[in-house]
Design a protein around this motif. Structure first.
Motif, PDB file in Angstrom:
ATOM      1  N   ARG A 185      -6.974  -3.957   4.943  1.00  0.00           N
ATOM      2  CA  ARG A 185      -5.754  -4.245   4.177  1.00  0.00           C
ATOM      3  C   ARG A 185      -4.547  -3.605   4.874  1.00  0.00           C
ATOM      4  O   ARG A 185      -3.489  -4.212   4.992  1.00  0.00           O
ATOM      5  CB  ARG A 185      -5.896  -3.714   2.753  1.00  0.00           C
ATOM      6  N   HIS A 186      -4.705  -2.354   5.325  1.00  0.00           N
ATOM      7  CA  HIS A 186      -3.597  -1.679   6.010  1.00  0.00           C
ATOM      8  C   HIS A 186      -3.258  -2.404   7.313  1.00  0.00           C
ATOM      9  O   HIS A 186      -2.081  -2.626   7.621  1.00  0.00           O
ATOM     10  CB  HIS A 186      -3.965  -0.227   6.291  1.00  0.00           C
ATOM     11  N   ARG A 187      -4.273  -2.803   8.063  1.00  0.00           N
ATOM     12  CA  ARG A 187      -4.047  -3.512   9.320  1.00  0.00           C
ATOM     13  C   ARG A 187      -3.349  -4.839   9.077  1.00  0.00           C
ATOM     14  O   ARG A 187      -2.376  -5.183   9.745  1.00  0.00           O
ATOM     15  CB  ARG A 187      -5.388  -3.733  10.030  1.00  0.00           C
ATOM     16  N   LEU A 188      -3.822  -5.575   8.075  1.00  0.00           N
ATOM     17  CA  LEU A 188      -3.235  -6.870   7.747  1.00  0.00           C
ATOM     18  C   LEU A 188      -1.781  -6.716   7.309  1.00  0.00           C
ATOM     19  O   LEU A 188      -0.892  -7.425   7.791  1.00  0.00           O
ATOM     20  CB  LEU A 188      -4.049  -7.549   6.642  1.00  0.00           C
ATOM     21  N   TRP A 189      -1.528  -5.789   6.401  1.00  0.00           N
ATOM     22  CA  TRP A 189      -0.164  -5.599   5.892  1.00  0.00           C
ATOM     23  C   TRP A 189       0.765  -5.022   6.951  1.00  0.00           C
ATOM     24  O   TRP A 189       1.964  -5.253   6.913  1.00  0.00           O
ATOM     25  CB  TRP A 189      -0.181  -4.721   4.651  1.00  0.00           C
ATOM     26  N   SER A 190       0.227  -4.268   7.895  1.00  0.00           N
ATOM     27  CA  SER A 190       1.053  -3.765   8.989  1.00  0.00           C
ATOM     28  C   SER A 190       1.452  -4.903   9.913  1.00  0.00           C
ATOM     29  O   SER A 190       2.592  -4.975  10.369  1.00  0.00           O
ATOM     30  CB  SER A 190       0.295  -2.697   9.783  1.00  0.00           C
ATOM     31  N   ALA A 191       0.505  -5.785  10.183  1.00  0.00           N
ATOM     32  CA  ALA A 191       0.756  -6.883  11.115  1.00  0.00           C
ATOM     33  C   ALA A 191       1.707  -7.929  10.545  1.00  0.00           C
ATOM     34  O   ALA A 191       2.555  -8.459  11.267  1.00  0.00           O
ATOM     35  CB  ALA A 191      -0.569  -7.539  11.511  1.00  0.00           C
ATOM     36  N   ARG A 223       6.662   7.900   0.452  1.00  0.00           N
ATOM     37  CA  ARG A 223       5.310   7.480   0.821  1.00  0.00           C
ATOM     38  C   ARG A 223       5.336   6.185   1.622  1.00  0.00           C
ATOM     39  O   ARG A 223       4.628   6.043   2.617  1.00  0.00           O
ATOM     40  CB  ARG A 223       4.468   7.281  -0.426  1.00  0.00           C
ATOM     41  N   LEU A 224       6.161   5.228   1.188  1.00  0.00           N
ATOM     42  CA  LEU A 224       6.250   3.954   1.916  1.00  0.00           C
ATOM     43  C   LEU A 224       6.837   4.168   3.304  1.00  0.00           C
ATOM     44  O   LEU A 224       6.416   3.505   4.258  1.00  0.00           O
ATOM     45  CB  LEU A 224       7.087   2.950   1.130  1.00  0.00           C
ATOM     46  N   VAL A 225       7.783   5.069   3.437  1.00  0.00           N
ATOM     47  CA  VAL A 225       8.357   5.356   4.757  1.00  0.00           C
ATOM     48  C   VAL A 225       7.261   5.871   5.685  1.00  0.00           C
ATOM     49  O   VAL A 225       7.173   5.459   6.850  1.00  0.00           O
ATOM     50  CB  VAL A 225       9.522   6.367   4.648  1.00  0.00           C
ATOM     51  N   GLU A 226       6.389   6.763   5.202  1.00  0.00           N
ATOM     52  CA  GLU A 226       5.294   7.274   6.022  1.00  0.00           C
ATOM     53  C   GLU A 226       4.385   6.143   6.492  1.00  0.00           C
ATOM     54  O   GLU A 226       4.001   6.088   7.660  1.00  0.00           O
ATOM     55  CB  GLU A 226       4.463   8.292   5.240  1.00  0.00           C
ATOM     56  N   VAL A 227       4.036   5.229   5.590  1.00  0.00           N
ATOM     57  CA  VAL A 227       3.146   4.125   5.943  1.00  0.00           C
ATOM     58  C   VAL A 227       3.832   3.188   6.930  1.00  0.00           C
ATOM     59  O   VAL A 227       3.221   2.730   7.902  1.00  0.00           O
ATOM     60  CB  VAL A 227       2.687   3.364   4.678  1.00  0.00           C
ATOM     61  N   VAL A 228       5.112   2.895   6.711  1.00  0.00           N
ATOM     62  CA  VAL A 228       5.851   2.007   7.617  1.00  0.00           C
ATOM     63  C   VAL A 228       5.952   2.635   9.008  1.00  0.00           C
ATOM     64  O   VAL A 228       5.775   1.943  10.018  1.00  0.00           O
ATOM     65  CB  VAL A 228       7.249   1.680   7.042  1.00  0.00           C
TER      66      VAL A 228
END
Length: 164
Positions: free
Chosen positions: A64-70, A141-146
Protein backbone atom coordinates in the motif's frame (compact mmCIF):
# COMPACT_ATOMS: atom_id res chain seq x y z
CA UNK A 1 -4.59 2.08 19.89
CA UNK A 2 -0.80 2.22 20.02
CA UNK A 3 1.26 5.18 21.10
CA UNK A 4 1.95 6.43 17.57
CA UNK A 5 -1.35 5.46 15.97
CA UNK A 6 -3.75 7.99 14.46
CA UNK A 7 -6.09 9.54 17.00
CA UNK A 8 -9.82 9.51 16.27
CA UNK A 9 -9.70 13.22 15.41
CA UNK A 10 -6.78 12.71 13.01
CA UNK A 11 -8.53 9.76 11.39
CA UNK A 12 -11.75 11.73 10.88
CA UNK A 13 -9.70 14.52 9.28
CA UNK A 14 -7.97 12.10 6.89
CA UNK A 15 -10.72 9.55 6.09
CA UNK A 16 -12.70 11.56 3.48
CA UNK A 17 -9.63 11.91 1.24
CA UNK A 18 -8.57 8.26 1.13
CA UNK A 19 -8.94 6.32 -2.12
CA UNK A 20 -11.68 3.72 -2.38
CA UNK A 21 -11.33 0.25 -3.82
CA UNK A 22 -12.22 -0.01 -7.49
CA UNK A 23 -13.86 -3.38 -6.88
CA UNK A 24 -11.75 -5.25 -9.43
CA UNK A 25 -9.17 -6.50 -6.95
CA UNK A 26 -11.38 -7.36 -4.01
CA UNK A 27 -11.61 -5.51 -0.72
CA UNK A 28 -8.70 -3.57 0.74
CA UNK A 29 -7.55 -4.11 4.28
CA UNK A 30 -8.71 -1.35 6.63
CA UNK A 31 -6.97 1.91 5.66
CA UNK A 32 -6.58 3.02 9.28
CA UNK A 33 -4.74 -0.16 10.29
CA UNK A 34 -2.44 0.01 7.27
CA UNK A 35 -1.73 3.75 7.67
CA UNK A 36 -0.90 3.18 11.33
CA UNK A 37 1.57 0.50 10.19
CA UNK A 38 3.15 2.87 7.66
CA UNK A 39 3.42 5.64 10.25
CA UNK A 40 4.98 3.18 12.71
CA UNK A 41 7.55 2.14 10.14
CA UNK A 42 8.39 5.73 9.16
CA UNK A 43 8.64 6.80 12.81
CA UNK A 44 10.75 3.88 14.04
CA UNK A 45 12.69 2.88 10.92
CA UNK A 46 11.89 -0.78 11.55
CA UNK A 47 12.24 -3.19 8.63
CA UNK A 48 8.96 -3.95 6.86
CA UNK A 49 9.12 -7.61 7.86
CA UNK A 50 9.46 -6.62 11.52
CA UNK A 51 6.21 -4.64 11.71
CA UNK A 52 4.09 -5.71 14.70
CA UNK A 53 1.25 -8.07 13.79
CA UNK A 54 -1.40 -5.58 14.94
CA UNK A 55 -0.87 -3.69 11.65
CA UNK A 56 -1.75 -6.75 9.57
CA UNK A 57 0.49 -8.56 7.11
CA UNK A 58 3.71 -6.61 6.58
CA UNK A 59 3.52 -7.15 2.83
CA UNK A 60 0.08 -5.52 2.67
CA UNK A 61 1.39 -2.46 4.52
CA UNK A 62 4.49 -2.31 2.30
CA UNK A 63 2.53 -2.69 -0.94
CA UNK A 64 0.00 0.00 0.00
CA UNK A 65 2.83 2.41 0.88
CA UNK A 66 4.68 1.58 -2.36
CA UNK A 67 1.53 1.99 -4.44
CA UNK A 68 0.52 5.28 -2.81
CA UNK A 69 4.07 6.61 -3.09
CA UNK A 70 4.22 5.80 -6.78
CA UNK A 71 0.82 7.21 -7.76
CA UNK A 72 1.10 10.42 -5.70
CA UNK A 73 -1.60 9.55 -3.14
CA UNK A 74 0.55 10.66 -0.19
CA UNK A 75 1.22 14.01 -1.87
CA UNK A 76 -2.52 14.51 -2.55
CA UNK A 77 -3.44 13.58 1.03
CA UNK A 78 -0.99 16.15 2.37
CA UNK A 79 -2.29 18.85 0.01
CA UNK A 80 -5.93 18.11 0.85
CA UNK A 81 -5.34 18.16 4.62
CA UNK A 82 -3.48 21.46 4.24
CA UNK A 83 -6.23 22.93 2.06
CA UNK A 84 -8.98 22.07 4.56
CA UNK A 85 -6.95 23.48 7.45
CA UNK A 86 -6.23 26.62 5.42
CA UNK A 87 -9.92 27.18 4.59
CA UNK A 88 -10.75 26.76 8.28
CA UNK A 89 -8.13 29.42 9.10
CA UNK A 90 -5.98 27.00 11.08
CA UNK A 91 -2.77 27.69 9.15
CA UNK A 92 -0.78 30.89 9.38
CA UNK A 93 1.23 31.11 6.14
CA UNK A 94 3.05 34.34 7.07
CA UNK A 95 6.76 33.62 7.08
CA UNK A 96 9.42 36.26 6.92
CA UNK A 97 13.04 35.35 6.49
CA UNK A 98 15.70 37.89 5.70
CA UNK A 99 19.09 36.25 5.33
CA UNK A 100 20.87 39.52 6.04
CA UNK A 101 19.79 39.35 9.66
CA UNK A 102 19.61 35.60 10.27
CA UNK A 103 22.97 34.73 11.73
CA UNK A 104 24.26 31.87 13.77
CA UNK A 105 26.39 32.34 16.82
CA UNK A 106 30.01 31.31 16.34
CA UNK A 107 29.44 28.33 18.61
CA UNK A 108 26.50 27.10 16.54
CA UNK A 109 28.86 25.36 14.12
CA UNK A 110 30.32 23.03 16.75
CA UNK A 111 29.09 19.76 18.10
CA UNK A 112 26.86 19.51 21.12
CA UNK A 113 28.85 19.75 24.33
CA UNK A 114 26.17 18.88 26.86
CA UNK A 115 24.24 15.64 27.14
CA UNK A 116 20.65 15.57 25.89
CA UNK A 117 17.99 15.67 28.61
CA UNK A 118 16.92 12.35 30.07
CA UNK A 119 13.72 11.02 28.53
CA UNK A 120 10.60 11.58 30.60
CA UNK A 121 7.88 9.12 31.33
CA UNK A 122 6.06 7.33 28.54
CA UNK A 123 3.12 9.72 28.76
CA UNK A 124 5.26 12.84 28.55
CA UNK A 125 5.26 12.87 24.74
CA UNK A 126 1.47 12.81 24.53
CA UNK A 127 1.12 15.53 27.15
CA UNK A 128 3.53 17.70 25.19
CA UNK A 129 1.30 17.65 22.09
CA UNK A 130 -2.14 17.82 23.70
CA UNK A 131 -2.62 21.48 22.78
CA UNK A 132 -2.07 20.79 19.05
CA UNK A 133 -5.01 20.78 16.69
CA UNK A 134 -5.69 17.42 15.01
CA UNK A 135 -4.49 18.74 11.66
CA UNK A 136 -1.08 19.76 13.09
CA UNK A 137 0.05 16.31 14.19
CA UNK A 138 -1.59 14.71 11.14
CA UNK A 139 0.21 17.22 8.92
CA UNK A 140 3.55 16.42 10.53
CA UNK A 141 2.99 12.68 10.08
CA UNK A 142 2.00 13.09 6.42
CA UNK A 143 5.07 15.24 5.79
CA UNK A 144 7.27 12.42 7.14
CA UNK A 145 5.61 9.87 4.84
CA UNK A 146 5.80 12.19 1.81
CA UNK A 147 9.49 12.85 2.43
CA UNK A 148 10.16 9.12 2.60
CA UNK A 149 8.15 8.58 -0.59
CA UNK A 150 10.17 11.28 -2.36
CA UNK A 151 13.41 9.69 -1.16
CA UNK A 152 12.24 6.35 -2.56
CA UNK A 153 11.43 7.96 -5.89
CA UNK A 154 14.80 9.71 -6.05
CA UNK A 155 16.61 6.49 -5.19
CA UNK A 156 14.66 4.52 -7.80
CA UNK A 157 15.32 7.16 -10.46
CA UNK A 158 19.07 7.01 -9.82
CA UNK A 159 19.43 3.23 -9.76
CA UNK A 160 19.77 1.10 -12.88
CA UNK A 161 17.02 -1.33 -13.81
CA UNK A 162 17.52 -4.72 -12.24
CA UNK A 163 16.67 -8.10 -13.68
CA UNK A 164 16.64 -11.51 -12.08
Amino acid sequence: MGRGDLSDAEWERLRPFLPVSNGRCGRWRDHRQVIDGILHRVRTGVQWRDLPERFGPWKTVYERHRLWSADGTWERLLQQVQAVADVAGEIDWDISVDSTIVRAHQHAAGARTDLPPAPGSKGAEEAEHQDEAPWQSLHARLVEVVLEARAWAAHAAGSPASST
